[in-house]
Design an enzyme around this catalytic site. Structure first.
Site, mmCIF file in Angstrom:
data_model
loop_
_atom_site.group_PDB
_atom_site.id
_atom_site.type_symbol
_atom_site.label_atom_id
_atom_site.label_comp_id
_atom_site.label_asym_id
_atom_site.label_seq_id
_atom_site.Cartn_x
_atom_site.Cartn_y
_atom_site.Cartn_z
ATOM 1 N N HIS A 131 0.874 -1.180 0.000
ATOM 2 C CA HIS A 131 0.000 0.000 0.000
ATOM 3 C C HIS A 131 0.912 1.232 0.000
ATOM 4 O O HIS A 131 2.032 1.182 0.518
ATOM 5 C CB HIS A 131 -0.832 -0.054 1.286
ATOM 6 C CG HIS A 131 -1.882 0.997 1.425
ATOM 7 N ND1 HIS A 131 -1.602 2.292 1.795
ATOM 8 C CD2 HIS A 131 -3.225 0.946 1.275
ATOM 9 C CE1 HIS A 131 -2.726 2.986 1.874
ATOM 10 N NE2 HIS A 131 -3.732 2.196 1.552
ATOM 11 N N ASP A 208 3.410 -4.382 7.742
ATOM 12 C CA ASP A 208 2.138 -3.667 7.702
ATOM 13 C C ASP A 208 1.025 -4.689 7.954
ATOM 14 O O ASP A 208 0.704 -5.503 7.090
ATOM 15 C CB ASP A 208 1.995 -3.004 6.319
ATOM 16 C CG ASP A 208 0.644 -2.319 6.141
ATOM 17 O OD1 ASP A 208 -0.231 -2.484 7.001
ATOM 18 O OD2 ASP A 208 0.476 -1.621 5.123
ATOM 19 N N GLN A 211 -4.229 -5.336 7.074
ATOM 20 C CA GLN A 211 -5.245 -6.256 6.543
ATOM 21 C C GLN A 211 -5.154 -7.632 7.201
ATOM 22 O O GLN A 211 -5.901 -8.537 6.833
ATOM 23 C CB GLN A 211 -5.078 -6.406 5.023
ATOM 24 C CG GLN A 211 -5.238 -5.114 4.241
ATOM 25 C CD GLN A 211 -6.678 -4.615 4.202
ATOM 26 O OE1 GLN A 211 -7.632 -5.335 4.550
ATOM 27 N NE2 GLN A 211 -6.875 -3.392 3.780
ATOM 28 N N LYS A 234 -10.215 -0.793 10.424
ATOM 29 C CA LYS A 234 -10.467 -1.995 9.610
ATOM 30 C C LYS A 234 -10.807 -3.187 10.502
ATOM 31 O O LYS A 234 -11.092 -4.269 10.002
ATOM 32 C CB LYS A 234 -9.244 -2.310 8.752
ATOM 33 C CG LYS A 234 -8.932 -1.201 7.737
ATOM 34 C CD LYS A 234 -7.867 -1.626 6.775
ATOM 35 C CE LYS A 234 -7.149 -0.472 6.122
ATOM 36 N NZ LYS A 234 -7.896 0.223 5.085
ATOM 37 N N CYS A 372 -4.782 2.434 -3.656
ATOM 38 C CA CYS A 372 -3.542 2.958 -3.039
ATOM 39 C C CYS A 372 -2.392 1.987 -3.246
ATOM 40 O O CYS A 372 -1.574 1.751 -2.333
ATOM 41 C CB CYS A 372 -3.725 3.240 -1.543
ATOM 42 S SG CYS A 372 -5.021 4.397 -1.176
HETATM 43 N N1 PLP Z 1 -1.730 -0.564 4.591
HETATM 44 C C1 PLP Z 1 -2.680 -1.315 4.055
HETATM 45 C C2 PLP Z 1 -2.338 -2.703 3.576
HETATM 46 C C3 PLP Z 1 -3.984 -0.838 3.926
HETATM 47 O O1 PLP Z 1 -4.927 -1.594 3.366
HETATM 48 C C4 PLP Z 1 -4.271 0.477 4.395
HETATM 49 C C5 PLP Z 1 -5.623 1.059 4.237
HETATM 50 O O2 PLP Z 1 -6.270 0.894 3.222
HETATM 51 C C6 PLP Z 1 -3.240 1.219 4.968
HETATM 52 C C7 PLP Z 1 -1.981 0.668 5.050
HETATM 53 C C8 PLP Z 1 -3.461 2.610 5.485
HETATM 54 O O3 PLP Z 1 -4.240 2.585 6.618
HETATM 55 P P1 PLP Z 1 -4.739 3.965 7.275
HETATM 56 O O4 PLP Z 1 -5.248 4.808 6.144
HETATM 57 O O5 PLP Z 1 -5.799 3.548 8.212
HETATM 58 O O6 PLP Z 1 -3.571 4.567 7.945
#
Ligand code: PLP
Length: 414
Positions: A131, A208, A211, A234, A372
């Site tokens: 992401h 990260d 998910q 999430k 993203c």
């Molecule tokens: N990393 C992953 C894999 C994500 O799916 C997301 C959100 O879509 C993020 C990071 C970013 O999360 P946040 O916008 O809650 O900081």
């Protein structure tokens, strides 16, 4: 350390569980809502909504400042949420920095760990399936330090090429950034093995977990990473909540990222003595009500049992994939053997946004676009995909309604 909650022996009654989510009762465009966008943000059970509401109605005060009763209640409830989240992830509460989400958590590592440490000649290894939140902060660090970004490539089926990844772990690599679960492909990466290989080579690993934590039991200690980031919205919690887990040695050595109240022991114009971690990284008034809600979300998920959540979502994923396979001209991106309930796809001859709009008219919420993850879509040579992402509160009947709506939309666009 608190012991992690044991998984309840009996699987929940999923029909009853669904009724815990008030929003899922909604109609959209005159049709019952089918919410297949949980990878974007999850829906909230009533217990979370009530916890936030209850905090504002009965306990609202700032944390760690006032000695009055409301102040102590707010501080205790906030710290209790930290302890719950720590137990959920099987880490120590004093190693868990509460913050606004994964984006903040990774930026904290970038600015407090990487920026002071990296220099020209160093390399940051980032997987293709990240992401943007796990790419852009490293690019910013690279720009300022002269370090280089190296990409760990994936295979056509959406799995990481592990041999290539380990070959890419050369002595100049100082940091590895990798997702536990891909938000586009659903691929579950073998992060335990990957972090072990990184550790053997002295590479610091940032995982990260955005998910992963909402969908499976995550035992951060057993993964053996250096940093693990999660986002609360999430995992049934409020937006603007999340956490960074870091090894104590890193938290102690890292300078603060943001300065202000709460993160200090003493301030004078001659200098400031910082608070101990994790508070050293939590300047300013936090999203107190949000974290009270996140504590309630953790309680909720633990009552379900993460093993049951994972089993339920695996069963829903199998059904969804079966239905999608019946659609003529449909291509699924990502066929990893271990996969979370996220399916990205395209239908020949139909633009992703047009399909998503037609699905919305049928009450079906899916995401369309680049999720993203531009570099990942560039790998597949497509400008956008549709993404259906499920959670345990979805039903088999919704999958059938979604499939029927998709067939109808495809015919309209053909
Ligand atoms: N990393 C992953 C894999 C994500 O799916 C997301 C959100 O879509 C993020 C990071 C970013 O999360 P946040 O916008 O809650 O900081």
């Amino acid at each position: 350390m608190n012991l992690p909650a044991a998984t309840p022996a009996i699987s929940p009654d999923w029909d009853k569980i669904r009724a815990d989510f008030p929003l899922l009762e909604r109609q959209v465009n005159g049709k019952p809502l089918v919410y297949f966008d949980s990878a974007n943000t999850g829906q909230k059970p009533a217990s979370v909504i009530e916890a936030v509401d209850g905090f504002y109605r009965r306990h609202n005060a700032n944390v760690s400042r006032a000695v009055h009763t409301l102040g102590s209640e707010a501080t205790e409830a906030y710290e209790e949420s930290r302890r719950k989240l720590a137990r959920f992830l099987n880490v120590g509460a004093d190693e868990l920095v509460l913050c606004s989400g994964t984006t903040f958590a990774i930026n904290l590592v970038a600015y407090s760990w990487a920026l002071p440490k990296l220099e020209a000649g160093d390399t940051i290894l980032v997987s293709r399936m990240e992401h943007h939140a796990n790419i852009v902060p490293w690019q910013l660090v690279a720009q300022r330090t002269g370090a280089t970004i190296k990409v760990a490539e994936i295979r056509e089926d959406g799995t990481l090429d592990l041999d290539a990844l380990y070959r890419a772990m050369t002595p100049d690599v100082k940091l590895l950034a990798v997702a536990h679960v891909s938000n586009v492909l659903g691929t579950v990466n073998p992060v335990r093995e990957i972090c072990r290989e990184a550790r053997r080579r002295g590479i610091v690993s940032v995982v990260d977990g955005s998910q992963a934590a909402p969908h499976r039991k995550v035992d951060v200690q057993s993964i053996g990473c250096d940093f693990y980031a999660i986002t609360g919205h999430k995992m049934c919690g409020p937006t603007g909540t999340g956490a960074l887990w870091a090894k104590k040695e890193h938290l102690q050595a890292m300078p603060p990222f943001i300065g202000g109240g709460e993160m200090i022991k003493e301030v004078s114009f001659d200098g400031t003595v910082f608070n101990d971690p994790p508070h050293k990284f939590e300047a300013g008034t936090p999203n107190i009500a949000g974290f009270i809600g996140l504590g309630a979300a953790v309680d909720y998920l633990e009552t379900l049992g993460m093993a049951h959540v994972e089993a339920r979502e695996t069963e829903l994923l199998a059904h969804l994939t079966e239905e999608l396979d019946k659609v003529e001209g449909l291509r699924i991106f990502g066929h990893a053997p271990e996969k979370a309930a996220v399916v990205s796809f395209l239908v020949e001859g139909a633009h992703a946004h047009d399909l998503a709009t037609l699905l919305d008219l049928e009450g079906v919420a899916v995401r369309s676009g680049q999720h993203c993850a531009h570099p990942l879509l560039q790998f597949y040579g497509v400008a956008a995909t549709l993404r259906a992402s499920l959670a345990f509160y979805n039903t088999h009947e919704e999958i059938e309604r979604f499939a029927a709506a998709l067939q109808k939309a495809r015919k309209l666009l053909a």
